[in-house]
Design a protein around this motif. Structure first.
Motif, PDB file in Angstrom:
ATOM      1  N   LEU A 289       0.821  -1.213   0.000  1.00  0.00           N
ATOM      2  CA  LEU A 289       0.000   0.000   0.000  1.00  0.00           C
ATOM      3  C   LEU A 289       0.857   1.265   0.000  1.00  0.00           C
ATOM      4  CD1 LEU A 289      -2.646   1.530   0.222  1.00  0.00           C
ATOM      5  CD2 LEU A 289      -2.616   1.119   2.700  1.00  0.00           C
ATOM      6  N   VAL A 290       1.867   1.295   0.853  1.00  0.00           N
ATOM      7  CA  VAL A 290       2.709   2.493   0.971  1.00  0.00           C
ATOM      8  C   VAL A 290       3.436   2.789  -0.342  1.00  0.00           C
ATOM      9  CG1 VAL A 290       4.780   3.417   2.097  1.00  0.00           C
ATOM     10  CG2 VAL A 290       2.994   2.331   3.471  1.00  0.00           C
ATOM     11  N   THR A 291       3.896   1.753  -1.019  1.00  0.00           N
ATOM     12  CA  THR A 291       4.637   1.970  -2.265  1.00  0.00           C
ATOM     13  C   THR A 291       3.722   2.213  -3.457  1.00  0.00           C
ATOM     14  OG1 THR A 291       4.783  -0.436  -2.587  1.00  0.00           O
ATOM     15  CG2 THR A 291       6.656   0.668  -1.514  1.00  0.00           C
ATOM     16  N   ALA A 292       2.452   1.798  -3.358  1.00  0.00           N
ATOM     17  CA  ALA A 292       1.512   2.034  -4.465  1.00  0.00           C
ATOM     18  C   ALA A 292       0.963   3.454  -4.459  1.00  0.00           C
ATOM     19  CB  ALA A 292       0.351   1.040  -4.391  1.00  0.00           C
ATOM     20  N   ALA A 293       0.826   4.039  -3.287  1.00  0.00           N
ATOM     21  CA  ALA A 293       0.173   5.344  -3.163  1.00  0.00           C
ATOM     22  C   ALA A 293       0.768   6.438  -4.058  1.00  0.00           C
ATOM     23  CB  ALA A 293       0.181   5.785  -1.700  1.00  0.00           C
ATOM     24  N   PRO A 294       2.102   6.523  -4.217  1.00  0.00           N
ATOM     25  CA  PRO A 294       2.659   7.619  -5.033  1.00  0.00           C
ATOM     26  C   PRO A 294       2.370   7.527  -6.529  1.00  0.00           C
ATOM     27  CG  PRO A 294       4.302   6.755  -3.489  1.00  0.00           C
ATOM     28  CD  PRO A 294       3.158   5.798  -3.499  1.00  0.00           C
ATOM     29  N   MET A 295       1.852   6.387  -7.018  1.00  0.00           N
ATOM     30  CA  MET A 295       1.583   6.268  -8.453  1.00  0.00           C
ATOM     31  C   MET A 295       0.658   7.375  -8.943  1.00  0.00           C
ATOM     32  SD  MET A 295       0.947   2.182  -8.981  1.00  0.00           S
ATOM     33  CE  MET A 295       2.127   0.949  -8.409  1.00  0.00           C
ATOM     34  N   ALA A 296      -0.359   7.693  -8.146  1.00  0.00           N
ATOM     35  CA  ALA A 296      -1.342   8.688  -8.562  1.00  0.00           C
ATOM     36  C   ALA A 296      -0.762  10.098  -8.617  1.00  0.00           C
ATOM     37  CB  ALA A 296      -2.540   8.655  -7.617  1.00  0.00           C
ATOM     38  N   LEU A 297       0.432  10.293  -8.063  1.00  0.00           N
ATOM     39  CA  LEU A 297       1.040  11.627  -8.009  1.00  0.00           C
ATOM     40  C   LEU A 297       2.147  11.831  -9.034  1.00  0.00           C
ATOM     41  CD1 LEU A 297       1.329  11.889  -4.106  1.00  0.00           C
ATOM     42  CD2 LEU A 297      -0.534  12.733  -5.566  1.00  0.00           C
ATOM     43  N   ALA A 298       2.509  10.767  -9.774  1.00  0.00           N
ATOM     44  CA  ALA A 298       3.630  10.869 -10.719  1.00  0.00           C
ATOM     45  C   ALA A 298       3.308  11.867 -11.833  1.00  0.00           C
ATOM     46  CB  ALA A 298       3.942   9.501 -11.310  1.00  0.00           C
ATOM     47  N   PRO A 299       4.173  12.872 -12.048  1.00  0.00           N
ATOM     48  CA  PRO A 299       3.873  13.904 -13.045  1.00  0.00           C
ATOM     49  C   PRO A 299       4.330  13.551 -14.464  1.00  0.00           C
ATOM     50  CG  PRO A 299       5.839  14.518 -11.840  1.00  0.00           C
ATOM     51  CD  PRO A 299       5.356  13.225 -11.234  1.00  0.00           C
ATOM     52  N   ASN A 300       5.275  12.610 -14.590  1.00  0.00           N
ATOM     53  CA  ASN A 300       5.801  12.285 -15.915  1.00  0.00           C
ATOM     54  C   ASN A 300       6.322  10.853 -15.928  1.00  0.00           C
ATOM     55  OD1 ASN A 300       8.603  12.338 -14.882  1.00  0.00           O
ATOM     56  ND2 ASN A 300       8.283  14.563 -14.783  1.00  0.00           N
ATOM     57  N   ILE A 301       6.770  10.411 -17.086  1.00  0.00           N
ATOM     58  CA  ILE A 301       7.187   9.017 -17.253  1.00  0.00           C
ATOM     59  C   ILE A 301       8.430   8.699 -16.429  1.00  0.00           C
ATOM     60  CG2 ILE A 301       8.228   7.431 -18.933  1.00  0.00           C
ATOM     61  CD1 ILE A 301       6.167   8.318 -20.940  1.00  0.00           C
ATOM     62  N   GLY A 302       9.373   9.624 -16.327  1.00  0.00           N
ATOM     63  CA  GLY A 302      10.587   9.372 -15.549  1.00  0.00           C
ATOM     64  C   GLY A 302      10.291   9.117 -14.083  1.00  0.00           C
ATOM     65  N   VAL A 303       9.453   9.954 -13.494  1.00  0.00           N
ATOM     66  CA  VAL A 303       9.079   9.768 -12.086  1.00  0.00           C
ATOM     67  C   VAL A 303       8.270   8.494 -11.916  1.00  0.00           C
ATOM     68  CG1 VAL A 303       7.770  10.733 -10.160  1.00  0.00           C
ATOM     69  CG2 VAL A 303       9.166  12.231 -11.600  1.00  0.00           C
ATOM     70  N   LEU A 304       7.362   8.238 -12.863  1.00  0.00           N
ATOM     71  CA  LEU A 304       6.542   7.026 -12.771  1.00  0.00           C
ATOM     72  C   LEU A 304       7.409   5.774 -12.807  1.00  0.00           C
ATOM     73  CD1 LEU A 304       3.748   5.705 -12.664  1.00  0.00           C
ATOM     74  CD2 LEU A 304       3.746   5.730 -15.175  1.00  0.00           C
ATOM     75  N   ALA A 305       8.453   5.771 -13.634  1.00  0.00           N
ATOM     76  CA  ALA A 305       9.342   4.605 -13.703  1.00  0.00           C
ATOM     77  C   ALA A 305       9.973   4.320 -12.345  1.00  0.00           C
ATOM     78  CB  ALA A 305      10.427   4.826 -14.760  1.00  0.00           C
ATOM     79  N   LEU A 306      10.421   5.367 -11.656  1.00  0.00           N
ATOM     80  CA  LEU A 306      11.017   5.193 -10.333  1.00  0.00           C
ATOM     81  C   LEU A 306       9.983   4.694  -9.330  1.00  0.00           C
ATOM     82  CD1 LEU A 306      13.388   5.499  -8.382  1.00  0.00           C
ATOM     83  CD2 LEU A 306      12.743   7.914  -8.082  1.00  0.00           C
ATOM     84  N   VAL A 307       8.781   5.255  -9.364  1.00  0.00           N
ATOM     85  CA  VAL A 307       7.719   4.832  -8.448  1.00  0.00           C
ATOM     86  C   VAL A 307       7.358   3.363  -8.690  1.00  0.00           C
ATOM     87  CG1 VAL A 307       5.288   5.161  -7.847  1.00  0.00           C
ATOM     88  CG2 VAL A 307       6.779   7.144  -8.158  1.00  0.00           C
ATOM     89  N   LEU A 308       7.246   2.970  -9.959  1.00  0.00           N
ATOM     90  CA  LEU A 308       6.912   1.583 -10.285  1.00  0.00           C
ATOM     91  C   LEU A 308       8.004   0.618  -9.842  1.00  0.00           C
ATOM     92  CD1 LEU A 308       5.343   1.986 -13.851  1.00  0.00           C
ATOM     93  CD2 LEU A 308       4.143   1.418 -11.733  1.00  0.00           C
ATOM     94  N   LEU A 309       9.257   1.020  -9.973  1.00  0.00           N
ATOM     95  CA  LEU A 309      10.363   0.179  -9.519  1.00  0.00           C
ATOM     96  C   LEU A 309      10.268  -0.077  -8.023  1.00  0.00           C
ATOM     97  CD1 LEU A 309      13.098  -1.218 -10.118  1.00  0.00           C
ATOM     98  CD2 LEU A 309      14.194   0.971  -9.618  1.00  0.00           C
ATOM     99  N   LEU A 310      10.038   0.983  -7.245  1.00  0.00           N
ATOM    100  CA  LEU A 310       9.930   0.842  -5.790  1.00  0.00           C
ATOM    101  C   LEU A 310       8.699   0.023  -5.415  1.00  0.00           C
ATOM    102  CD1 LEU A 310      10.903   4.476  -4.703  1.00  0.00           C
ATOM    103  CD2 LEU A 310      12.317   2.410  -4.577  1.00  0.00           C
ATOM    104  N   ALA A 311       7.589   0.256  -6.099  1.00  0.00           N
ATOM    105  CA  ALA A 311       6.364  -0.491  -5.804  1.00  0.00           C
ATOM    106  C   ALA A 311       6.544  -1.974  -6.089  1.00  0.00           C
ATOM    107  CB  ALA A 311       5.206   0.072  -6.622  1.00  0.00           C
ATOM    108  N   GLY A 312       7.332  -2.286  -7.114  1.00  0.00           N
ATOM    109  CA  GLY A 312       7.545  -3.682  -7.457  1.00  0.00           C
ATOM    110  C   GLY A 312       8.261  -4.475  -6.387  1.00  0.00           C
ATOM    111  N   PHE A 313       9.070  -3.811  -5.548  1.00  0.00           N
ATOM    112  CA  PHE A 313       9.840  -4.517  -4.528  1.00  0.00           C
ATOM    113  C   PHE A 313       8.955  -5.267  -3.529  1.00  0.00           C
ATOM    114  CE2 PHE A 313      13.473  -1.246  -5.034  1.00  0.00           C
ATOM    115  CZ  PHE A 313      14.056  -2.021  -6.023  1.00  0.00           C
TER     116      PHE A 313
END
Length: 399
Positions: A289-313
């Motif tokens: 849950l904690v790692t999924a929450a920032p997905m909705a806030l990602a402003p661009n593809i670069g930030v989203l890639a980092l958020v998805l990497l962390l969420a995947g852990f």
């Protein structure tokens, strides 16, 4: 050190063969849902219709899966799954033809329903073979971890393949390849009869079904909720990339998500945890849950890639622990049935998440639709917290 732990499980005769075949046979699990959605979306331009057809396949699979799994436990894998495979593959071919030639939409739903009703759950079948070999030993945790890591490899490869084939080659190419892989991989798996678990015909005459076990109902809802997260992330990420003018980056973003889970799964599986399973699943679901929450806030593809990497852990360790809970909660005679409940629940959640996310995308766009995976992860954690007493019953720590 990590490689040594995984090498040990393959000392068992036949283990390399059935695990390799199962890998090919379950590649379609990461391709059929997304492939069906993209195929229909490219033909009609409607995400919502595509999601509902794909959801039909998963919903019917979720309904029939446990009954067919009980038959597999009773009569054996090869005897039951070969006819299932033939029926499901034929229905998938029919679905592609119906979409290709613009047949009435009821025929799309009918084909998807038959394909789902008889879809072999290769992930459950391979885990049942590992349980036959290593039940009661530390190596079972490692074997389950290995298969969870392979699932992540599947989800790294599958979305890229199906997205490229559907969008760049032909609308039906992605589902077509998935169907071929399902037939080839599952057939190769079933032909290896020496490692399949022995049937348990007499044990099924008495005792409750696996779903009647309270802890299994908790596992099922958690699996569905986690599946909602997976499925919605796939569809929303594709739409996010399209909205930002980089649709060709969608497969890469999904691979990054699966890559984080792959790395975490390798490390998690090489450690023999002493923490009780019930406590471990709570911590892992909170991390999801904690790692999924920032997905909705990602402003661009670069930030989203980092958020998805962390969420995947957080993903692989959670799935590994859910599989361990199933093995702990159900008797050996119903193990395939229990595994199918968990994996089919996840599949149902994936397609439900895809359908809901598709509807939200059509109405409000990709940024808003990232709230769907957040909601799925929150539901999983809440379910585990409310049902924790049933998960603790008879739960030994893994030594």
């Amino acid at each position: 050190m990590v490689a040594k732990h995984y090498a040990e499980i393959f000392r068992a005769p036949g283990s390399k063969g059935f695990s390799s075949a199962a890998f090919v046979g379950r590649l379609p699990m990461s391709m059929l849902g997304l492939g069906t959605i993209l195929m229909i979306k490219e033909s009609t331009g409607k995400y919502a219709l595509a999601g509902v057809v794909s959801g039909t396949l998963a919903l019917v699979q979720a309904f029939f899966g446990p009954f067919l799994a009980r038959l597999v436990d009773r009569r054996g894998q090869a005897e039951v799954v070969f006819p299932m495979l033939a029926a499901s593959a034929t229905a998938l071919v029919a679905l592609m033809l119906c979409v290709r030639f613009d047949e009435p939409t009821w025929s799309w739903f009918a084909s998807a329903a038959v394909a789902g009703a008889f879809m072999p759950n290769v992930g459950a079948l391979v885990r049942a073979r590992w349980a036959k070999i290593y039940t009661g030993t530390k190596r079972l945790h490692t074997a389950y971890s290995f298969e969870a890591v392979m699932d992540e490899v599947v989800f790294m490869i599958g979305p890229i393949l199906v997205t490229f084939l559907t969008l760049q080659v032909h609308h039906e190419a992605g589902v077509g390849l998935a169907t071929a892989l399902l037939v080839v991989g599952t057939t190769a798996f079933l032909l290896q009869r020496g490692t399949q678990p022995a049937p348990h015909p007499h044990e099924h005459l008495t005792g409750p079904a696996a779903i009647a076990i309270p802890g299994m109902r908790v596992v099922l809802v958690c699996a569905i909720a986690i599946g909602v997260m997976f499925g919605s992330v796939e569809v929303v990420t594709v739409a996010f990339a399209e909205e930002h003018g980089h649709s060709d980056w969608a497969g890469f973003l999904l691979a990054v998500y699966a890559g984080g889970s792959f790395v975490a799964g390798l490390i998690f599986g090489a450690v023999h945890w002493r923490m009780p399973l019930a406590r471990r699943i709570m911590i892992l679901l909170a991390a999801v849950l904690v790692t999924a929450a920032p997905m909705a806030l990602a402003p661009n593809i670069g930030v989203l890639a980092l958020v998805l990497l962390l969420a995947g852990f957080a993903i692989s360790p959670t799935l590994i622990t859910l599989a361990a809970l199933v093995e702990d909660l159900v008797p050996a005679a119903r193990l395939t049935e229990g595994m199918v409940i968990e994996t089919t629940g996840a599949a149902l959640g994936i397609t439900t998440g895809s359908a809901v996310a598709g509807w939200v995308i059509d109405k409000s766009g990709a940024h808003t639709a990232y709230l769907v995976p957040v909601a799925g992860s929150a539901l999983a954690l809440l379910t585990a917290l409310l049902g924790s007493r049933w998960l603790r019953a008879g739960d030994p720590a893994i030594e």
